[in-house]
Design a protein around this motif. Sequence first.
Motif, short mmCIF file in Angstrom:
data_model
loop_
_atom_site.label_atom_id
_atom_site.label_comp_id
_atom_site.label_asym_id
_atom_site.label_seq_id
_atom_site.Cartn_x
_atom_site.Cartn_y
_atom_site.Cartn_z
N MET A 158 -93.32 17.90 35.10
CA MET A 158 -94.67 17.78 35.60
C MET A 158 -95.60 18.27 34.52
O MET A 158 -95.43 19.36 33.99
CB MET A 158 -94.80 18.62 36.87
CG MET A 158 -96.19 18.67 37.41
SD MET A 158 -96.27 19.33 39.07
CE MET A 158 -95.94 21.04 38.79
N LEU A 170 -93.34 15.01 41.27
CA LEU A 170 -93.62 16.44 41.12
C LEU A 170 -95.12 16.72 41.24
O LEU A 170 -95.53 17.70 41.85
CB LEU A 170 -93.08 16.97 39.79
CG LEU A 170 -91.58 17.16 39.72
CD1 LEU A 170 -91.16 17.48 38.28
CD2 LEU A 170 -91.11 18.26 40.65
N ASN A 171 -95.93 15.86 40.63
CA ASN A 171 -97.38 16.04 40.74
C ASN A 171 -97.86 15.88 42.18
O ASN A 171 -98.73 16.62 42.64
CB ASN A 171 -98.11 15.06 39.82
CG ASN A 171 -98.20 15.57 38.41
OD1 ASN A 171 -98.60 16.70 38.19
ND2 ASN A 171 -97.83 14.75 37.46
N TYR A 201 -96.80 19.05 43.93
CA TYR A 201 -97.64 20.16 43.49
C TYR A 201 -98.99 20.08 44.20
O TYR A 201 -99.50 21.09 44.70
CB TYR A 201 -97.87 20.15 41.97
CG TYR A 201 -99.00 21.07 41.61
CD1 TYR A 201 -98.83 22.45 41.62
CD2 TYR A 201 -100.26 20.58 41.34
CE1 TYR A 201 -99.87 23.30 41.35
CE2 TYR A 201 -101.32 21.42 41.07
CZ TYR A 201 -101.13 22.78 41.07
OH TYR A 201 -102.17 23.63 40.82
N THR A 202 -99.58 18.90 44.26
CA THR A 202 -100.89 18.74 44.91
C THR A 202 -100.80 19.14 46.37
O THR A 202 -101.66 19.87 46.88
CB THR A 202 -101.37 17.27 44.77
OG1 THR A 202 -101.48 16.97 43.38
CG2 THR A 202 -102.70 17.06 45.45
N SER A 255 -100.21 23.00 46.53
CA SER A 255 -101.41 23.71 46.08
C SER A 255 -102.53 23.63 47.12
O SER A 255 -103.17 24.65 47.43
CB SER A 255 -101.89 23.12 44.75
OG SER A 255 -103.05 23.77 44.33
N GLN A 284 -101.90 27.94 38.76
CA GLN A 284 -101.74 26.52 38.44
C GLN A 284 -100.81 26.43 37.23
O GLN A 284 -101.11 26.98 36.18
CB GLN A 284 -103.08 25.89 38.09
CG GLN A 284 -102.95 24.45 37.67
CD GLN A 284 -104.28 23.84 37.25
OE1 GLN A 284 -105.33 24.42 37.41
NE2 GLN A 284 -104.21 22.65 36.70
N MET A 313 -92.53 23.20 36.97
CA MET A 313 -92.63 22.92 38.40
C MET A 313 -92.65 24.19 39.24
O MET A 313 -92.23 24.19 40.37
CB MET A 313 -91.47 22.02 38.82
CG MET A 313 -90.12 22.60 38.56
SD MET A 313 -88.87 21.45 39.10
CE MET A 313 -87.47 22.09 38.27
N ILE A 365 -94.76 27.38 40.94
CA ILE A 365 -96.06 27.89 41.38
C ILE A 365 -95.84 29.34 41.80
O ILE A 365 -95.05 29.61 42.70
CB ILE A 365 -96.62 27.09 42.57
CG1 ILE A 365 -96.82 25.61 42.19
CG2 ILE A 365 -97.92 27.70 43.07
CD1 ILE A 365 -97.24 24.74 43.35
#
Length: 145
Positions: free
Chosen positions: A1, A94-95, A98-99, A102, A114, A119, A121
């Motif tokens: 990512m 992965l993005n 993550y979004t 998050s 961030q 990958m 957090i």
Amino acid sequence: MLIGSGFRSIARVLRESGDTMGDDVHVMWGLAKDLCLSGFRTGCVYSKNPKLHRALDVLGVPMDVCALTQWTLCQMLTDDAWVSHFLTENAKRLNEMYTLVSHTLTHLRIPHTQPHAGMFIWTDMREFLPPVRGGEGGVCACVCM
């Protein structure tokens, strides 16, 4: 990512600056994170340090990769189209995750970092822990019980 500026290995930075790795820079890479193959327990070390090479040679025999694993990895990694598609699709997924994570953490007002590459957090969950007395031993007893 790749979020933010993304990942750049020290080997690439040194090569682009005209410098060399020397004896003090070693690059380790494993298949677990980039190819989601943690069960394969396979990776490599790239180093210009002959002392490190000799030390790793001693470890080589008990760390051999079985023939079936080697064959499977060879088939995967020499298929450029598959590797390119996998890395692109994996980065996209992965993005997306993550979004989602998050936004959920932000909605729940849980402080988090961030990632700039990777990958992971990091979250600050201290507000959800009960007060602890007794130093580290108290924390261990509280969390582990």
